[in-house]
Structures are given as C-alpha cells and as structure tokens.
Motif scaffolding. Structure first.
Motif, PDB file in Angstrom:
ATOM      1  N   UNK A 184      32.659 -39.064  -4.324  1.00 24.35           N
ATOM      2  CA  UNK A 184      33.331 -40.259  -4.927  1.00 24.35           C
ATOM      3  C   UNK A 184      32.313 -40.988  -5.870  1.00 24.35           C
ATOM      4  N   UNK A 185      31.258 -41.563  -5.192  1.00 24.29           N
ATOM      5  CA  UNK A 185      30.264 -42.457  -5.751  1.00 24.29           C
ATOM      6  C   UNK A 185      28.803 -41.921  -5.221  1.00 24.29           C
ATOM      7  N   UNK A 186      28.341 -40.952  -5.708  1.00 24.06           N
ATOM      8  CA  UNK A 186      27.225 -40.191  -5.168  1.00 24.06           C
ATOM      9  C   UNK A 186      26.558 -39.764  -6.503  1.00 24.06           C
ATOM     10  N   UNK A 187      25.637 -40.921  -7.011  1.00 22.16           N
ATOM     11  CA  UNK A 187      24.921 -40.715  -8.137  1.00 22.16           C
ATOM     12  C   UNK A 187      23.662 -41.577  -7.926  1.00 22.16           C
TER      13      UNK A 187
ATOM     14  N   UNK B  98      24.700 -36.850   2.618  1.00 21.57           N
ATOM     15  CA  UNK B  98      25.849 -37.208   1.714  1.00 21.57           C
ATOM     16  C   UNK B  98      26.649 -38.365   1.969  1.00 21.57           C
ATOM     17  N   UNK B  99      26.905 -38.296   3.529  1.00 22.53           N
ATOM     18  CA  UNK B  99      27.854 -39.100   4.017  1.00 22.53           C
ATOM     19  C   UNK B  99      27.134 -40.716   4.054  1.00 22.53           C
ATOM     20  N   UNK B 100      25.853 -40.511   4.430  1.00 23.55           N
ATOM     21  CA  UNK B 100      25.044 -41.827   4.464  1.00 23.55           C
ATOM     22  C   UNK B 100      25.010 -42.457   2.822  1.00 23.55           C
TER      23      UNK B 100
ATOM     24  N   UNK C 186      19.218 -38.388 -14.187  1.00 26.10           N
ATOM     25  CA  UNK C 186      20.361 -39.051 -13.422  1.00 26.10           C
ATOM     26  C   UNK C 186      21.078 -38.071 -12.824  1.00 26.10           C
ATOM     27  N   UNK C 187      21.609 -38.005 -11.403  1.00 27.78           N
ATOM     28  CA  UNK C 187      22.107 -36.860 -10.777  1.00 27.78           C
ATOM     29  C   UNK C 187      23.530 -37.229 -10.417  1.00 27.78           C
ATOM     30  N   UNK C 188      24.485 -36.748 -10.810  1.00 27.94           N
ATOM     31  CA  UNK C 188      25.866 -37.266 -10.120  1.00 27.94           C
ATOM     32  C   UNK C 188      26.357 -35.876  -9.289  1.00 27.94           C
ATOM     33  N   UNK C 189      26.808 -36.085  -8.068  1.00 33.50           N
ATOM     34  CA  UNK C 189      27.410 -34.986  -7.154  1.00 33.50           C
ATOM     35  C   UNK C 189      28.975 -35.241  -7.599  1.00 33.50           C
ATOM     36  N   UNK C 190      29.510 -34.446  -8.362  1.00 33.70           N
ATOM     37  CA  UNK C 190      30.810 -34.787  -8.772  1.00 33.70           C
ATOM     38  C   UNK C 190      31.937 -34.414  -7.678  1.00 33.70           C
ATOM     39  N   UNK C 191      31.462 -33.658  -6.745  1.00 32.53           N
ATOM     40  CA  UNK C 191      32.613 -33.435  -5.718  1.00 32.53           C
ATOM     41  C   UNK C 191      32.794 -34.604  -4.817  1.00 32.53           C
TER      42      UNK C 191
END
Length: 227
Positions: free
Chosen positions: A113-116, A222-224, A106-111
């Motif tokens: 808002x809801x990118x996981x 990332x925006x998509x 599981x990957x979370x882009x912490x920078x």
C-alpha cells in the motif's frame, strides 16, 4: 562485486547472467577457431606455392561460402534464445518500480500500500567502515531470493539507465515511458550497480544497491516499513 584488476565478468547471481556468461564463452571459442584457421591459411600461403588447381578450385569457394553461414547460425541461435528469455515476464511474485531522478532513485513496491522511498548515495564522510565508496546508498532495495521480480523503469527528468551487472539487468529509464524487465536472484547477497546513461553532472553519484534476502526476512522488512 568486481575485484581490482579483474578481467572477466562478475559472478553471476541470476539465471539470465549465467546464460550470458556461457554465450560469451561460446562466442569467444568460435572467434578463437576462426582466428586460428585464418592464421593457418595465411602462414600456408606465405610458405607454400599455390597451384592453378588451388586458385580455381570451386570446392574451396563452396566451403568458404557455406562455413561462415554455419558459424553465424551457431552464434544466432543461442543469442535469440537468451533475448527471448530476457523479454519473458511470467507471473512475477513482486513488482518493483524504479524512477530515475537527477541524481537519485525512487522505488515503489506496487504490491504494497504505502511502500516507497528515495535512495541516495551515501556521502564519503558518512560511509561506515567496510562499505564501498560511491556505491553504497542510504536505502537499499530489498527483494526475496529465488522469486521472479518484475521491475518497471522510468525517469522523471532526463534519461537514466537501471543496471546491475551481476544480475544481467540493464534497462533504460525514459521520461514518459515505462520499460520493464525481470530477474531472479539465485543466492542471498548484496548486488551493486550504477546508472549507465550519462544524465548530467552527478551521473557518477546515483548507485543502485539490491539486497537479496530469504522470504521471511523480506516479509519482516516490508511489514516494518509499510506500517
């Protein structure tokens, strides 16, 4: 990506891996010099008659005491330098969190808002032509090229290990603990890795795929995904 019957390392795609390859070559040259010297001395002892001056020479004892110390220093200094470089994390442009599960990541882009997302291995029956069996995933990790990346690694069940050889990265994923490391990709490409800690029956089926792209492509992706 390693090739069949490849003997050396994969092509380095990060400054750390380049340093590791150079240190490996440096250590091998030192080992080659030591082996050559020992073989020469063995051949000399078998073919020449030793005199009492040779056996009792204090100069020889001094040399074989100081010379190994010098060799160890030549190996220790570059090794310590690389260790400090691997531990140094200075103002990353992106922070990524990887959580190991049985048997997916599981990957979370912490920078953001809801990118996981979860990353599972692509089954062989669904593998597109030209992709690698047991190494391809349904969701790749997308990162910007030539940007410092900090990755925080942990696990949700048992021990795992997040490892990508071509980037020189290997960090243990331990439940209840956060380990971190950093890397920079020097070129665009797709880099493959696998869990490097035996974590159960399907340990061989949780690959890691990192795709390095230009910054503009990463921003579009990332925006998509976060919208």
């Amino acid at each position: 990506m390693a090739n069949p019957s490849q003997l050396g390392f994969q092509d380095a795609s990060s400054p750390i891996m380049e340093e590791l390859v150079e240190f490996h070559d440096h250590a091998l040259m030192v080992a080659l010099a030591i082996c050559s010297l020992v073989l020469y001395l063995l051949a000399l002892m078998l073919t020449e008659k030793l005199s009492s001056n040779t056996v009792d020479a204090q100069e020889v004892e001094l040399i074989w005491t100081i010379l190994p110390a010098i060799v160890l220093i030549l190996l220790a200094l570059p090794s310590l330098q690389i260790l400090y470089m691997m531990d140094e994390i200075d103002e990353p442009d992106l922070t990524l969190k990887a959580i190991g599960h049985q048997w997916y990541w599981t990957y979370e882009y912490t920078d953001f808002k809801d990118l996981t997302f979860d990353s599972y291995m692509t089954p062989t029956t669904e593998l597109p032509p030209g992709h690698f069996r047991l190494l391809e995933v349904d969701h790749r990790v997308i990162i910007p090229m030539e940007s410092p990346i900090r990755i925080i690694v942990t696990a949700g069940d048992v021990l795992h290990s997040w490892a990508i050889p071509t980037l020189g990265v290997k960090t243990d994923a331990i439940p209840g603990r956060l380990n971190q490391t950093s890397f920079i990709t020097t070129r665009p490409g797709i880099f493959y890795g696998q869990c490097s800690e035996i974590c159960g029956a399907n340990h061989s089926y949780m690959p890691i795929v990192v795709e390095s792209t230009p910054l503009t492509h990463f921003e579009t992706w990332s925006s998509l995904l976060s919208s």
